[in-house]
Write an enzyme that holds these catalytic residues in place. Structure first.
Site, short mmCIF file in Angstrom:
data_model
loop_
_atom_site.label_atom_id
_atom_site.label_comp_id
_atom_site.label_asym_id
_atom_site.label_seq_id
_atom_site.Cartn_x
_atom_site.Cartn_y
_atom_site.Cartn_z
N LYS A 264 33.73 52.74 44.40
CA LYS A 264 34.57 51.66 44.29
C LYS A 264 34.44 51.11 42.93
O LYS A 264 33.53 51.12 42.43
CB LYS A 264 34.13 50.56 45.58
CG LYS A 264 32.77 50.21 45.33
CD LYS A 264 32.08 49.36 46.41
CE LYS A 264 30.74 48.91 46.01
NZ LYS A 264 30.04 48.31 47.32
N ARG B 74 30.48 39.14 56.70
CA ARG B 74 31.54 39.20 55.83
C ARG B 74 32.59 39.76 56.58
O ARG B 74 33.28 38.90 57.33
CB ARG B 74 31.11 40.03 54.80
CG ARG B 74 32.02 40.05 53.50
CD ARG B 74 31.33 40.74 52.35
NE ARG B 74 31.10 42.04 52.63
CZ ARG B 74 30.32 42.99 51.64
NH1 ARG B 74 30.33 42.54 50.33
NH2 ARG B 74 30.42 44.11 51.87
N TYR C 180 33.96 29.88 16.23
CA TYR C 180 34.70 28.76 16.92
C TYR C 180 33.96 27.47 17.34
O TYR C 180 32.74 27.57 17.86
CB TYR C 180 35.38 29.07 18.17
CG TYR C 180 36.47 29.72 18.28
CD1 TYR C 180 37.80 29.31 17.55
CD2 TYR C 180 36.73 30.97 18.80
CE1 TYR C 180 38.92 30.15 17.50
CE2 TYR C 180 37.93 31.87 18.64
CZ TYR C 180 39.16 31.31 18.23
OH TYR C 180 40.02 32.19 17.85
N MET D 230 37.31 36.20 21.62
CA MET D 230 38.00 37.21 22.90
C MET D 230 37.87 38.82 22.28
O MET D 230 37.48 39.51 23.46
CB MET D 230 39.51 36.77 22.83
CG MET D 230 40.15 37.59 23.98
SD MET D 230 41.99 37.24 23.78
CE MET D 230 42.30 35.42 24.54
C1 LIG Z 1 28.86 48.80 47.71
C2 LIG Z 1 28.46 49.04 49.08
C3 LIG Z 1 27.46 49.78 48.97
C4 LIG Z 1 26.47 50.37 47.88
O1 LIG Z 1 25.36 49.56 47.80
P1 LIG Z 1 24.54 49.89 46.50
O2 LIG Z 1 23.72 48.68 46.86
O3 LIG Z 1 25.22 49.87 45.43
O4 LIG Z 1 23.68 51.01 46.91
C5 LIG Z 1 27.15 50.10 50.40
N1 LIG Z 1 27.80 49.82 51.63
C6 LIG Z 1 28.95 49.21 51.48
C7 LIG Z 1 29.61 48.75 52.50
C8 LIG Z 1 29.24 48.58 50.00
O5 LIG Z 1 30.16 47.78 49.97
#
Ligand SMILES: *Cc1c(COP(=O)(O)O)cnc(C)c1O
Length: 829
Positions: free
Chosen positions: A501, A600, A727, A776
């Site tokens: 992801k 969540r 700045y 920036m």
């Molecule tokens: C991101 C995520 C993981 C991975 O977690 P890590 O701590 O990076 O290994 C596992 N399960 C879900 C649902 C996630 O969103």
């Protein structure tokens, strides 16, 4: 020039063709099943993902992370007919046309074969070992000796038990000198390496603290390394590392160092400017002084080792001086970059020999983003003198599934014919550069592979997409190693879902997914459907879970075979509704998310029965997996809570499975839980941050750093005490200072909170602080007292975890914040 007529004939006989009888004689298996006694063997297969010359291959079912026996079937289907195995429960009748040799230990059998090949080699074999610098010394010696010798070298850093065995497989009497690297990680390994390599001359690059794990003491480590040379005529080494007589009494030595007894006696080593070191040394009573184009200690030590060998081997001092003065840095890794016109470029333009070409071609074929694969290849050293090399090269090339081959240099024209793809001939690199437009590279993966003399770096410069010089370097080997580290912890059969992801935690897209797919992970997970679509378009075909499916792109899920996470009744109902309206659809696999305490997304445990009702009446979805997410699996303070989460999940999953009456994959572990909660592995784990080299749990394994953010110095200024920087005049110089402006700012993901001295970067290995506010697109560093020039390279995060702590965040955030305008460059060895 080194082979008379007779030896040439010997060489032809030794062409590496073996028939199965010969192999049986060498390996001496416990049992054989010979279906085809006339099979020739010319190539070795140990990884079912890398099968080309199947019909002449012999497959070694090695025990690695995965058991090689699991791949016998797929190798057979791919046409392999010779197998070396150790398991005695294989059903031979399933493989009617195959030869099987059953042995005690598959790796040792492979090593026996390699030993045999080595013992037929008549030239000088040089064994190289040591804690650091083995590969560099090997590669440099190759360049230093190739003018008058026919040198064979083990490819890249193939120095392990398996790597050495594979390296020797290609050795033959077309060469008169072989450079073989040997590395060990624990006591007892060198015995096997010694048997295989049988070095005539030994080189030890040095003994450092590196790789000390696996050895009880430094003494033990030296003894083990030196056991490689029990039968060598001489050992060449730096005398500050050990005394040879303590380990191999009476063995001849040839050393470099500052002692009066050293054969190469160092007088001075003086850094004379930013790029050059002057060495002064005594050899055979004469003094020599010249400049070497390096300044770091490691390089200088490695060159001194090369010099000492060359003196021992009889090269004249004049030759040694001329050649070492022109040595260049060696990039040992393949680089994968974005090219112009949507091309991917694999850049490997410092050397060209058969071994490294094979490795680069393997990597080319791992790339699934484009169907079109093009190889740009230069002449190889020795091609005109060696029929054997020509034959092997042609064989290798004819097995490749290429879109086209572009060859540079005169040799190929005479030898290439009947290749199953078009070949374009060019006399030199400039000619290719002139014709780039006509060649019209587009949407293809290009492997640029050429010897140093051909200056293929000019091609890669022309073809690689122009980037501003801030890059994120991603070490794919490190990622592969991290994956293996976690896989090793898992019992057989537990699947791995790799989290890619947010562009693989900032580390890139399909390039990372390609690597994971190649390494047989079972699942990939993306956050949104469009990330999944991108992966599918780039040739990723393993299952992909999407964590945030949205009704407006349900059609995309179906079209690209993406599997949604389903976390609520609302989502499930709209999905079912959508599927019902579609005609002739197959069943959609879904992944149910349970909320066991994250609060969540996810169903609650009390949703079980209504959920089952809904599923029972709607067969257009099928539950592929059920999962939950742990909130603090890395933190011992919350172990009771974690345990509770695991129990709730376990109970829910069981009820679900019992009622559904089919198996679903159950998973709850993230990276930290893989270390700390073996009881929570269930059927699959979800590996995220650990893959990218970070792990915050208290018992985490040693990981390899995967990504390095680099930028460059744009300008340097000498400023006076009292002046302000940047700045809002946020910082005033309290002394005269040298200030460097670098090409990274908050738009690249370098957080503004790193300003005013909070952030530290590395220049030439030295820590420097930011000064003033982060802008920036750039920021300023105080580089007072450090030798810096405009254009110099800067490593942005001196230490990712420490930097994250300084601004009150975690490594995850720093990684994913690196903006997409920072180009990713991938390295692979
Ligand atoms: C991101 C995520 C993981 C991975 O977690 P890590 O701590 O990076 O290994 C596992 N399960 C879900 C649902 C996630 O969103």
């Amino acid at each position: 020039m080194f082979f008379g007529k007779n030896k040439e004939i010997v060489a032809d006989i030794l062409i590496d063709m073996h028939n199965i009888d010969e192999i049986v004689k060498i390996i001496q298996p416990l049992e054989t099943r010979i279906a085809d006694p006339n099979r020739f063997v010319s190539s070795l297969v140990y990884d079912s993902r890398k099968i080309y010359r199947a019909h002449e291959g012999i497959f070694f079912a090695l025990q690695n992370i995965r058991d090689g026996h699991d791949f016998v079937e797929s190798a057979y289907i791919n046409g392999v007919r010779n197998f070396v195995i150790s398991r005695n429960d294989l059903d031979y009748s399933a493989y009617p046309k195959a030869n099987f040799l059953r042995v005690d230990n598959v790796l040792h059998s492979l090593q026996k074969l390699s030993k045999n090949i080595r013992s037929e080699f008549l030239g000088d074999l040089i064994g190289i070992t040591g804690s650091n610098g083995k590969t560099i010394v090997k590669e440099w010696l190759y360049e230093l000796l190739i003018t008058e010798h026919k040198v064979y070298k083990s490819p890249k850093s193939y120095n392990s038990q398996l790597g050495v065995a594979l390296s020797l497989w290609e050795l033959n009497n077309q060469y008169n000198l072989a450079l073989i690297e040997a590395g060990i990680s624990q006591v007892g390994e060198m015995v096997w390496l010694e048997k295989m390599i049988q070095p005539k001359i030994g080189i030890v690059t040095g003994i450092g603290p590196a790789h000390a794990i696996g050895f009880e003491s430094k003494d033990r480590k030296i003894a083990e390394k030196l056991s490689l040379f029990v039968n060598a005529e001489v050992v060449i080494y730096p005398s500050d590392s050990f005394e040879l007589n303590d380990y191999l009494p009476g063995k001849k030595k040839f050393t470099w160092g500052t002692n009066i007894k050293d054969d190469i006696r160092i007088q001075h080593i003086t850094k004379i400017n930013k790029n050059t070191t002057r060495v002064s040394l005594l050899s055979k009573g004469n003094n020599y002084e010249w400049d070497l184009p390096f300044i770091d200690d490691a390089s200088i030590r490695n060159i001194l080792t090369c010099i000492t060998f060359m003196v021992y081997y009889g090269l004249s001092m004049q030759v040694i001086i001329n050649r070492t003065a022109r040595l260049k840095h060696i990039e040992m890794r393949l680089q994968l970059k974005n090219g112009v016109n949507n091309c991917s470029i694999i850049d490997d333009s410092y050397s060209n020999d058969l071994g490294s070409l094979k490795i680069a071609l393997d990597f080319l074929h791992q790339q699934k983003q484009y169907d079109k694969k093009t190889l740009i290849l230069s002449d190889m050293i020795g091609l005109s003198q060696s029929k054997n090399l020509v034959n092997k090269l042609i064989k290798l090339l004819s097995e490749q599934d290429l879109y086209r081959l572009i060859v540079v240099g005169g040799e190929f024209k005479k030898i290439l014919r009947d290749l199953p793809y078009p070949v374009f001939y060019f006399k030199n690199t400039q000619q290719v550069l002139n014709e780039l437009e006509l060649l019209g590279f587009e949407k293809e993966t290009l492997l640029i592979k050429g010897g140093r003399a051909f200056q293929f770096e000019k091609l890669s410069r022309a073809l690689v997409e122009k980037v501003h010089s801030t890059t994120l370097e991603i070490d794919l080997n490190a990622m592969e190693a991290n994956l293996k580290t976690y896989k090793k912890k898992l019992p057989e059969g537990v699947k791995v879902m790799a989290m890619v992801k947010a562009l693989s935690y900032g580390s890139g897209g399909y390039e990372v997914a390609n690597l994971l797919q190649f390494n047989n992970v079972d699942y990939l997970t993306v956050a949104y459907a469009d990330e999944g679509v991108e992966l599918r378009r780039r040739g990723i075909n393993i299952p992909i879970m999407v964590m945030n499916p949205e009704p407006q792109n349900f059609d995309v899920l179906i079209e690209y075979k993406l599997e949604p996470e389903v976390y609520s009744f609302g989502l499930l109902k709209s999905l079912i509704q959508y599927l019902k309206n579609e005609e002739n659809l197959s069943i959609l696999p879904i992944h149910l998310k349970l909320d066991t305490g994250m609060h969540r997304l996810g169903f609650l445990p009390s949703d079980l029965y209504p959920l089952l009702d809904l599923l029972a009446t709607n067969h257009c979805v099928k539950v592929k997996s059920v999962f939950s997410h742990l909130v603090a699996s890395g933190n011992p303070k919350f172990d009771v809570y974690t345990k509770q989460q695991i129990d709730i999940f376990s109970e829910f999953a069981k009820q679900l499975e019992d009622n559904l009456m089919y198996n679903v994959i159950k998973h709850i572990s993230n990276t930290a839980a893989i270390n700390r909660w073996p009881a929570a592995y269930f059927d699959m784990v979800r590996l995220g941050i650990g893959l990218y080299g970070q792990d915050n749990s208290d018992q985490h394994p040693q990981l390899n750093q995967v990504s390095t953010l680099k930028t460059t110095v744009t300008q340097i200024k000498h400023l006076q005490k009292g002046m302000t920087i940047g700045y809002d005049r946020s910082q005033t110089l309290v002394r005269d200072a040298v200030i460097a402006t670098v090409r990274i700012g908050y738009a690249d993901g370098y957080d503004r909170r790193f300003g005013q001295g909070v952030g530290t970067m590395l220049i030439h290995g030295q820590k420097v602080h930011t000064v003033g506010n982060i802008c920036m697109d750039m920021c300023m560093l105080d580089v007072t007292g450090i030798d810096v020039e405009e254009g110099d390279e800067v490593t942005v995060f001196a230490n990712l975890e420490q930097e994250a702590n300084k601004i009150g965040t975690i490594p995850y955030e720093l990684l994913v914040s690196i903006s997409s305008r920072v180009k990713r460059v991938y390295f692979y060895e």
